[in-house]
Design a protein around this motif. Structure first.
Motif, PDB file in Angstrom:
ATOM      1  N   MET A   1      17.459 133.349   3.625  1.00 19.84           N
ATOM      2  CA  MET A   1      18.789 133.779   4.030  1.00 19.84           C
ATOM      3  C   MET A   1      19.240 132.714   5.063  1.00 19.84           C
ATOM      4  O   MET A   1      18.382 132.433   5.951  1.00 19.84           O
ATOM      5  N   SER A   2      20.435 132.191   4.878  1.00 21.88           N
ATOM      6  CA  SER A   2      20.860 131.117   5.876  1.00 21.88           C
ATOM      7  C   SER A   2      21.670 131.755   7.158  1.00 21.88           C
ATOM      8  O   SER A   2      22.279 133.146   6.767  1.00 21.88           O
ATOM      9  N   ALA A   3      21.753 131.537   8.135  1.00 24.02           N
ATOM     10  CA  ALA A   3      22.201 131.956   9.289  1.00 24.02           C
ATOM     11  C   ALA A   3      23.656 131.338   9.475  1.00 24.02           C
ATOM     12  O   ALA A   3      23.796 130.068   9.341  1.00 24.02           O
ATOM     13  N   LEU A   4      24.601 132.299   9.743  1.00 22.82           N
ATOM     14  CA  LEU A   4      26.017 131.574   9.771  1.00 22.82           C
ATOM     15  C   LEU A   4      26.425 132.102  11.546  1.00 22.82           C
ATOM     16  O   LEU A   4      26.181 132.940  11.872  1.00 22.82           O
ATOM     17  N   SER A   5      27.316 130.944  11.976  1.00 25.56           N
ATOM     18  CA  SER A   5      27.696 131.127  13.080  1.00 25.56           C
ATOM     19  C   SER A   5      28.838 131.769  13.431  1.00 25.56           C
ATOM     20  O   SER A   5      29.740 131.132  12.685  1.00 25.56           O
ATOM     21  N   VAL A   6      29.190 132.799  13.951  1.00 21.50           N
ATOM     22  CA  VAL A   6      30.352 133.499  14.451  1.00 21.50           C
ATOM     23  C   VAL A   6      30.986 132.596  15.256  1.00 21.50           C
ATOM     24  O   VAL A   6      30.602 132.415  16.362  1.00 21.50           O
ATOM     25  N   GLN A   7      32.260 132.007  14.924  1.00 22.04           N
ATOM     26  CA  GLN A   7      33.058 130.982  15.699  1.00 22.04           C
ATOM     27  C   GLN A   7      34.235 131.727  16.335  1.00 22.04           C
ATOM     28  O   GLN A   7      35.041 132.433  15.567  1.00 22.04           O
ATOM     29  N   PRO A   8      34.788 131.596  17.658  1.00 23.52           N
ATOM     30  CA  PRO A   8      35.890 132.088  18.010  1.00 23.52           C
ATOM     31  C   PRO A   8      37.077 131.384  17.305  1.00 23.52           C
ATOM     32  O   PRO A   8      36.942 130.076  16.917  1.00 23.52           O
ATOM     33  N   PRO A   9      38.239 131.954  17.022  1.00 27.41           N
ATOM     34  CA  PRO A   9      39.182 131.168  16.275  1.00 27.41           C
ATOM     35  C   PRO A   9      40.138 130.277  17.321  1.00 27.41           C
ATOM     36  O   PRO A   9      40.577 129.459  16.657  1.00 27.41           O
ATOM     37  N   TYR A  10      39.955 130.284  18.751  1.00 28.02           N
ATOM     38  CA  TYR A  10      40.552 129.235  19.355  1.00 28.02           C
ATOM     39  C   TYR A  10      39.691 128.788  20.402  1.00 28.02           C
ATOM     40  O   TYR A  10      38.690 129.579  20.828  1.00 28.02           O
ATOM     41  N   PRO A  11      39.850 127.514  20.874  1.00 24.90           N
ATOM     42  CA  PRO A  11      39.123 127.127  22.001  1.00 24.90           C
ATOM     43  C   PRO A  11      39.444 127.976  23.162  1.00 24.90           C
ATOM     44  O   PRO A  11      40.633 128.135  23.490  1.00 24.90           O
ATOM     45  N   ALA A  12      38.405 128.087  24.144  1.00 27.71           N
ATOM     46  CA  ALA A  12      38.727 128.489  25.421  1.00 27.71           C
ATOM     47  C   ALA A  12      38.465 127.950  26.604  1.00 27.71           C
ATOM     48  O   ALA A  12      37.521 127.303  26.669  1.00 27.71           O
ATOM     49  N   PHE A  13      39.274 127.684  27.406  1.00 29.59           N
ATOM     50  CA  PHE A  13      39.032 127.030  28.819  1.00 29.59           C
ATOM     51  C   PHE A  13      38.922 128.034  29.910  1.00 29.59           C
ATOM     52  O   PHE A  13      39.656 128.955  29.985  1.00 29.59           O
ATOM     53  N   ALA A  14      37.935 127.663  30.780  1.00 26.35           N
ATOM     54  CA  ALA A  14      37.641 128.349  32.038  1.00 26.35           C
ATOM     55  C   ALA A  14      37.813 127.618  33.348  1.00 26.35           C
ATOM     56  O   ALA A  14      37.738 126.093  33.323  1.00 26.35           O
ATOM     57  N   ASP A  15      38.298 128.268  34.312  1.00 19.08           N
ATOM     58  CA  ASP A  15      38.408 127.272  35.545  1.00 19.08           C
ATOM     59  C   ASP A  15      37.146 127.223  36.335  1.00 19.08           C
ATOM     60  O   ASP A  15      36.088 127.563  35.756  1.00 19.08           O
ATOM     61  N   ALA A  16      37.206 126.427  37.310  1.00 17.16           N
ATOM     62  CA  ALA A  16      35.894 126.255  37.896  1.00 17.16           C
ATOM     63  C   ALA A  16      34.862 127.287  38.439  1.00 17.16           C
ATOM     64  O   ALA A  16      33.707 127.275  38.476  1.00 17.16           O
TER      65      ALA A  16
END
Length: 161
Positions: A1-16
């Motif tokens: 069985m292969s592992a699939l990575s669940v990806q967020p639909p949009y990139p997220a940016f964080a502050d410092a």
């Protein structure tokens, strides 16, 4: 069985501080050059028909187009600068391709204490909660990335190959 990575639909940016970047600015520019003074065309869609006016604004950590979280597309490698709402630099990378097609991303979740993460190969970039990690904050050896400090509890760690 292969592992699939669940990806967020949009990139997220964080502050410092690791919080979602609200009312921030994203500049996309020519590779190895200042993205503010050397912008390139960025797009809101993979068909490359909707041009993103720069700086690209963020809401709740996401780049937004007409009030909706969106992806950013380019036609080449690029530089990027992310600023908070006060125009203070959160991070800059002069050679980045995390949003370009073809990048493989593997995700992990921070525990607040774990510093060693197993990866398939040497990552070209690492992001924690959307913030690029400078290469002096981690090392790669024997299939593992070792951080100098443990990523925060529940943080999203993205290894880009």
């Amino acid at each position: 069985m292969s592992a699939l990575s669940v990806q967020p639909p949009y990139p997220a940016f964080a502050d410092a501080s690791g919080q979602p970047l609200d009312d921030g600015y994203i500049w996309i520019g020519a590779v190895n050059l200042n993205p503010i003074t050397n912008p390139i065309v960025a797009y809101w869609n993979s068909a490359l028909t909707i041009t993103a006016v720069q700086p690209i604004r963020t809401s709740g950590g996401y780049p937004v187009y007409q009030g909706t979280p969106s992806r950013i597309y380019t036609t080449s490698d690029y530089s990027i600068q992310v600023q908070n709402k006060n125009a203070t630099v959160v991070y800059t990378s002069l050679n980045d391709n995390a949003f370009s097609g073809g990048s493989v991303v593997s995700n992990a979740t921070g525990t607040g204490s774990q510093t060693i993460f197993s990866v398939s190969s040497v990552p070209s970039a690492i992001y924690i909660n959307g913030v690029y990690q400078n290469q002096n904050t981690y090392a790669f050896a024997n299939g593992n990335v070792t951080f100098t400090q443990a990523p925060p509890l529940t943080s999203i760690i993205e290894f880009v190959f």
